[in-house]
Design an enzyme around this catalytic site. Structure first.
Site, mmCIF file in Angstrom:
data_model
loop_
_atom_site.group_PDB
_atom_site.id
_atom_site.type_symbol
_atom_site.label_atom_id
_atom_site.label_comp_id
_atom_site.label_asym_id
_atom_site.label_seq_id
_atom_site.Cartn_x
_atom_site.Cartn_y
_atom_site.Cartn_z
ATOM 1 N N GLY A 25 -32.916 -18.175 -20.178
ATOM 2 C CA GLY A 25 -33.528 -19.452 -19.816
ATOM 3 C C GLY A 25 -35.047 -19.334 -19.869
ATOM 4 N N LYS A 46 -24.909 -15.493 -21.619
ATOM 5 C CA LYS A 46 -23.457 -15.301 -21.500
ATOM 6 C C LYS A 46 -22.664 -16.341 -22.282
ATOM 7 C CE LYS A 46 -22.793 -17.184 -16.865
ATOM 8 N NZ LYS A 46 -22.227 -16.868 -15.573
ATOM 9 N N SER A 53 -29.634 -23.596 -16.893
ATOM 10 C CA SER A 53 -30.183 -24.820 -16.294
ATOM 11 C C SER A 53 -31.430 -25.298 -17.031
ATOM 12 C CB SER A 53 -30.523 -24.578 -14.828
ATOM 13 O OG SER A 53 -29.344 -24.452 -14.090
ATOM 14 N N THR A 54 -32.199 -24.349 -17.591
ATOM 15 C CA THR A 54 -33.471 -24.746 -18.217
ATOM 16 C C THR A 54 -33.270 -25.886 -19.213
ATOM 17 O OG1 THR A 54 -34.358 -22.512 -17.947
ATOM 18 C CG2 THR A 54 -35.431 -23.909 -19.576
ATOM 19 N N ALA A 57 -33.122 -29.369 -17.657
ATOM 20 C CA ALA A 57 -34.179 -29.867 -16.763
ATOM 21 C C ALA A 57 -34.721 -31.186 -17.297
ATOM 22 C CB ALA A 57 -35.290 -28.834 -16.650
ATOM 23 N N GLY A 59 -37.077 -33.746 -15.117
ATOM 24 C CA GLY A 59 -38.341 -34.292 -14.586
ATOM 25 C C GLY A 59 -39.581 -33.663 -15.174
ATOM 26 N N GLY A 60 -39.729 -32.343 -15.098
ATOM 27 C CA GLY A 60 -40.910 -31.702 -15.646
ATOM 28 C C GLY A 60 -41.340 -30.459 -14.895
ATOM 29 N N GLU A 126 -43.035 -36.891 -8.231
ATOM 30 C CA GLU A 126 -41.687 -36.696 -7.684
ATOM 31 C C GLU A 126 -41.810 -36.465 -6.180
ATOM 32 O OE1 GLU A 126 -39.137 -34.952 -11.425
ATOM 33 O OE2 GLU A 126 -40.180 -33.485 -10.227
ATOM 34 N N HIS A 248 -29.311 -32.026 -4.924
ATOM 35 C CA HIS A 248 -30.139 -33.072 -5.534
ATOM 36 C C HIS A 248 -29.565 -34.408 -5.100
ATOM 37 C CE1 HIS A 248 -32.270 -35.560 -8.392
ATOM 38 N NE2 HIS A 248 -32.986 -34.515 -8.774
ATOM 39 N N ARG A 294 -36.558 -33.627 -0.848
ATOM 40 C CA ARG A 294 -35.162 -33.771 -1.257
ATOM 41 C C ARG A 294 -34.133 -33.581 -0.157
ATOM 42 N NH1 ARG A 294 -34.842 -30.807 -6.981
ATOM 43 N NH2 ARG A 294 -36.011 -32.497 -7.903
ATOM 44 N N HIS A 355 -27.615 -28.272 -6.495
ATOM 45 C CA HIS A 355 -28.579 -28.328 -7.598
ATOM 46 C C HIS A 355 -29.385 -27.042 -7.783
ATOM 47 C CE1 HIS A 355 -31.380 -30.216 -10.362
ATOM 48 N NE2 HIS A 355 -32.412 -29.957 -9.565
ATOM 49 N N ARG A 390 -36.905 -26.525 -1.712
ATOM 50 C CA ARG A 390 -37.797 -26.491 -2.883
ATOM 51 C C ARG A 390 -38.378 -27.871 -3.177
ATOM 52 N NH1 ARG A 390 -37.047 -27.400 -8.710
ATOM 53 N NH2 ARG A 390 -34.993 -28.185 -8.145
HETATM 54 P P1 FAD Z 1 -31.407 -20.536 -16.441
HETATM 55 O O1 FAD Z 1 -32.191 -21.459 -17.265
HETATM 56 O O2 FAD Z 1 -30.285 -21.101 -15.656
HETATM 57 O O3 FAD Z 1 -30.835 -19.431 -17.422
HETATM 58 C C1 FAD Z 1 -29.936 -18.458 -16.985
HETATM 59 C C2 FAD Z 1 -29.529 -17.612 -18.166
HETATM 60 O O4 FAD Z 1 -28.822 -16.480 -17.700
HETATM 61 C C3 FAD Z 1 -28.611 -18.306 -19.145
HETATM 62 O O5 FAD Z 1 -29.026 -17.952 -20.446
HETATM 63 C C4 FAD Z 1 -27.245 -17.690 -18.864
HETATM 64 O O6 FAD Z 1 -26.409 -17.642 -19.994
HETATM 65 C C5 FAD Z 1 -27.663 -16.286 -18.494
HETATM 66 N N1 FAD Z 1 -26.709 -15.545 -17.674
HETATM 67 C C6 FAD Z 1 -26.244 -15.827 -16.435
HETATM 68 N N2 FAD Z 1 -25.400 -14.872 -16.029
HETATM 69 C C7 FAD Z 1 -25.341 -13.955 -17.021
HETATM 70 C C8 FAD Z 1 -24.628 -12.750 -17.211
HETATM 71 N N3 FAD Z 1 -23.802 -12.259 -16.296
HETATM 72 N N4 FAD Z 1 -24.780 -12.077 -18.382
HETATM 73 C C9 FAD Z 1 -25.589 -12.562 -19.348
HETATM 74 N N5 FAD Z 1 -26.299 -13.693 -19.228
HETATM 75 C C10 FAD Z 1 -26.160 -14.384 -18.072
HETATM 76 N N6 FAD Z 1 -36.710 -27.527 -12.366
HETATM 77 C C11 FAD Z 1 -37.966 -27.983 -12.574
HETATM 78 O O7 FAD Z 1 -38.933 -27.275 -12.263
HETATM 79 N N7 FAD Z 1 -38.156 -29.200 -13.140
HETATM 80 C C12 FAD Z 1 -37.137 -30.014 -13.510
HETATM 81 O O8 FAD Z 1 -37.359 -31.097 -14.028
HETATM 82 C C13 FAD Z 1 -35.810 -29.561 -13.282
HETATM 83 N N8 FAD Z 1 -34.753 -30.337 -13.614
HETATM 84 C C14 FAD Z 1 -33.490 -29.832 -13.497
HETATM 85 C C15 FAD Z 1 -32.409 -30.592 -13.938
HETATM 86 C C16 FAD Z 1 -31.132 -30.048 -13.916
HETATM 87 C C17 FAD Z 1 -29.970 -30.873 -14.399
HETATM 88 C C18 FAD Z 1 -30.933 -28.741 -13.418
HETATM 89 C C19 FAD Z 1 -29.567 -28.150 -13.390
HETATM 90 C C20 FAD Z 1 -32.002 -27.998 -12.942
HETATM 91 C C21 FAD Z 1 -33.288 -28.531 -12.981
HETATM 92 N N9 FAD Z 1 -34.383 -27.799 -12.528
HETATM 93 C C22 FAD Z 1 -35.650 -28.279 -12.723
HETATM 94 C C23 FAD Z 1 -34.229 -26.408 -12.078
HETATM 95 C C24 FAD Z 1 -34.612 -25.486 -13.242
HETATM 96 O O9 FAD Z 1 -34.150 -26.053 -14.437
HETATM 97 C C25 FAD Z 1 -34.009 -24.105 -13.073
HETATM 98 O O10 FAD Z 1 -34.290 -23.604 -11.808
HETATM 99 C C26 FAD Z 1 -34.611 -23.159 -14.115
HETATM 100 O O11 FAD Z 1 -34.444 -23.692 -15.400
HETATM 101 C C27 FAD Z 1 -33.947 -21.795 -14.018
HETATM 102 O O12 FAD Z 1 -34.360 -21.036 -15.113
HETATM 103 P P2 FAD Z 1 -33.868 -19.544 -15.246
HETATM 104 O O13 FAD Z 1 -34.506 -19.009 -16.471
HETATM 105 O O14 FAD Z 1 -34.052 -18.838 -13.979
HETATM 106 O O15 FAD Z 1 -32.277 -19.678 -15.438
HETATM 107 C C1 SIN Z 2 -35.355 -33.905 -11.525
HETATM 108 O O1 SIN Z 2 -35.784 -34.234 -12.633
HETATM 109 O O2 SIN Z 2 -35.057 -34.714 -10.632
HETATM 110 C C2 SIN Z 2 -35.161 -32.471 -11.246
HETATM 111 C C3 SIN Z 2 -36.427 -31.886 -10.871
HETATM 112 C C4 SIN Z 2 -36.212 -30.562 -10.210
HETATM 113 O O3 SIN Z 2 -35.086 -30.183 -9.909
HETATM 114 O O4 SIN Z 2 -37.211 -29.900 -9.964
#
Ligand code: FAD
Ligand code: SIN
Length: 550
Positions: A25, A46, A53-54, A57, A59-60, A126, A248, A294, A355, A390
């Site tokens: 991500g 995986k 989740s990335t 996302a 909002g921003g 937000e 959320h 939130r 969320h 958060r």
């Molecule tokens: P992720 O992006 O979740 O990536 C995790 C990675 O780990 C994936 O590639 C997965 O395949 C891999 N993985 C997991 N377990 C294993 C394993 N055992 N072996 C190998 N690979 C594995 N945050 C904001 O700041 N702004 C927003 O606007 C926002 N909007 C959101 C909207 C939604 C719908 C959601 C769900 C979340 C949102 N968030 C937002 C939160 C934010 O998107 C996440 O917290 C952030 O993207 C997490 O990034 P990450 O790189 O930690 O993990």
């Molecule tokens: C959203 O766009 O409402 C998600 C923003 C966040 O989870 O930070």
């Protein structure tokens, strides 16, 4: 290793890298790109590369980009939203680097939305933010950021990406003369090859995202099963504040819509929450009404739904022009239209859903965990930024800042880390193919349902006790199943979800107050002193990781 170890050097499936990044991500890819020019890096996902989740996302990303805004204001808002538990030094550390993090994304080509008739970026608002400071790419910021990071990663020499590779457990090694055990890789199940390989590395980074799939209703993709937290715990690392799972307030309520979020930016642009009879209610709960933090909005919706006996409330942005709505929220407009909802005219039925995991693996400001040469970044980690709740759009920022800081630390330490010894291969000699996969599906459903019912938005000690009893039974069954049958993706995830659910329940039981996202009817007051819930694994050496001695 499952239970025993047998070493047959002829038959070892091993791959060697300088750095193994588990997770693809925003956090994992940023770190890998920043490191790869100097090192040989492997990145695992995986599922498909987009299944974190990335990608979803909306909002921003919160950052101090406007002249009228300030680091002090962003820090103060984050701390106010965090219910007295934010670590101030971490908040400051992250916010101070927010502009540099965004400048880097702009440099690599992320197409952020521009303000009308201007070359400046459009900034939205937000919940909890006192300024417009959310830079975004319409309402699909994650897709824009992730696809740019992925393109950059795929053209970066030294970096190899593996999809459908799921890490099962970490590998540890103890060297003669060294007091500290170190992390030297991971056992990784390749779904396509249906076998477990050894990925050896001098440094390992967990960037596996959150654990919101522990709940029945969640905005998260299926990958959010808390694998990194469970693996780190089994390897002996501390885990902090797991009771603070964020709900959320607004996910689309429709029988056919799975996990679709309605971004908080709608409320940032004036959308109102209303009961099914059209009555607005948020002003009764907080002076900021729809833009309250939130935890407050989710709890208010939960309360009103229960009070009026409704399965949902409405979110209404129809006061804005159709042109504004379709320009700023094209993804939400299109997705709702699929279900017959025209958001330029109709209110959107919404419900809260799990969320974000505010707690996680305890790390320092370099992303270092308790286990030598093991780092954790992004949602899987606990840095102290979010406290008990958060603030919106602070998580992608945390991913970017900690990825950079961990990359710098790894670059400095790597030259002094000797290559690992060969780890024993994965032993499946005593397991068979499962003839009862229904156990996995059943336990998965049961776990997510009782977590929703007993460890959700409003908690009581009695409900937590019930959850505790159930998780103990499930753990026993899953352990038995895991010891006797060959592993699969679903089994690996269920085992991790059960571990994470246990950590959430344990932490929630320990917190005898209401604070931020943890609200207990038995302890409705907030204590005067704010303390983190830190869980420390006992006897971890006896657990699933392999220790190799000279
Ligand atoms: P992720 O992006 O979740 O990536 C995790 C990675 O780990 C994936 O590639 C997965 O395949 C891999 N993985 C997991 N377990 C294993 C394993 N055992 N072996 C190998 N690979 C594995 N945050 C904001 O700041 N702004 C927003 O606007 C926002 N909007 C959101 C909207 C939604 C719908 C959601 C769900 C979340 C949102 N968030 C937002 C939160 C934010 O998107 C996440 O917290 C952030 O993207 C997490 O990034 P990450 O790189 O930690 O993990
Ligand atoms: C959203 O766009 O409402 C998600 C923003 C966040 O989870 O930070």
């Amino acid at each position: 290793m499952k239970d025993s170890q047998t070493i047959d050097p002829q038959n070892i499936e091993s791959v060697h890298y300088d750095v193994l990044v588990i997770g693809c991500g925003a956090a994992g890819l940023t770190l890998a790109i920043k490191l790869a020019a100097h090192t040989k890096v492997a990145v695992l996902s995986k599922g498909n590369f987009q299944e974190g989740s990335t990608w979803y996302a909306q909002g921003g990303i919160a950052a101090v980009l406007d002249d009228k805004d300030s680091v002090e204001s962003h820090v103060a808002d984050t701390i106010a939203a965090g219910g007295g538990l934010c670590h101030k030094d971490t908040v400051k550390f992250i916010v101070e680097q927010s502009k540099a993090a965004i400048d880097w994304l702009v440099d690599i080509g992320v197409p952020f939305t521009k303000a009308q008739n201007s070359n400046d970026f459009h900034l939205t608002r937000e919940g909890g933010h006192s300024h417009r400071r959310i830079i975004h790419s319409a309402d699909s910021t994650g897709k824009a950021v992730h696809s740019t990071l992925l393109d950059t990663a795929q053209s970066t020499p030294g970096l190899t990406l593996f999809k459908h590779h799921i890490a099962v457990d970490l590998i540890k090694q103890s060297d003669t003369g060294e007091s500290k055990v170190r992390c030297t890789g991971a056992y990784v199940y390749s779904r396509e090859e249906d076998r477990v390989k050894v990925f050896s590395a001098r440094t390992v980074v967990l960037a596996t995202g959150g654990a919101s799939k522990a709940y029945l209703y969640s905005s998260n993709p299926d990958s959010a099963s808390g694998d990194g937290i469970a693996m780190a715990w089994r390897a002996g690392c501390r885990v902090t504040n797991m009771e603070f799972n964020q709900f959320h307030p607004t996910c689309l309520y429709h029988p056919e819509a799975k996990s679709f979020l309605i971004t908080e930016a709608l409320r940032g642009e004036g959308a109102k929450l209303r009961l099914p009879n059209g009555e607005a209610f948020m002003h009764k709960f907080h002076e900021l009404a729809e833009l309250a933090p939130r935890d407050i909005v989710a709890r208010a919706i939960d309360y009103e739904m229960k009070r009026v006996g409704s399965d949902f409330v409405h979110l209404d942005i129809s006061h804005k022009s159709a042109e504004f709505i379709t320009k700023h929220f094209p993804t939400v407009s299109k997705q709702c239209a699929k279900y017959g909802i025209d958001i330029t005219k109709d209110p959107i039925p919404v419900v809260p859903a799990a969320h974000y995991t505010c707690g996680g693996i305890a790390v320092n400001q370099k992303g270092q965990t308790d286990l030598k040469n093991l780092y954790a970044i992004g949602e899987t980690s606990f840095t102290g930024l979010h406290g008990a709740n958060r603030m919106a759009s602070n998580s992608l920022l945390e991913c970017l800042v900690y990825a950079r800081s961990a990359a710098n630390a790894i670059r400095e330490t790597l030259p002094n880390i000797p290559p690992p010894k060969q780890a024993p291969e994965w032993d499946e000699s005593r397991v068979t193919d499962s003839d009862e996969d229904v156990v996995i599906a059943h336990n998965w459903d049961e776990l997510r349902r009782f977590m929703w019912d007993y460890v959700g938005i409003v908690r009581t000690q009695k409900r937590l006790e019930r959850a505790s009893n159930r998780i103990a039974l499930l753990q026993k069954e899953i352990h038995e199943y895991y010891s006797n049958y060959k592993i699969s993706n679903d089994l690996i995830e269920l085992r991790n979800l059960a571990k994470v659910a246990e950590l959430i329940i344990h932490s929630a039981k320990a917190r005898k107050e209401s604070r931020g996202l943890h609200y207990s009817l038995d302890y409705p007051e907030m204590s005067e002193t704010a303390v983190d819930t830190v869980l420390v694994p006992i006897n971890h050496a006896a657990q699933a990781c392999v220790i190799i001695s000279e």
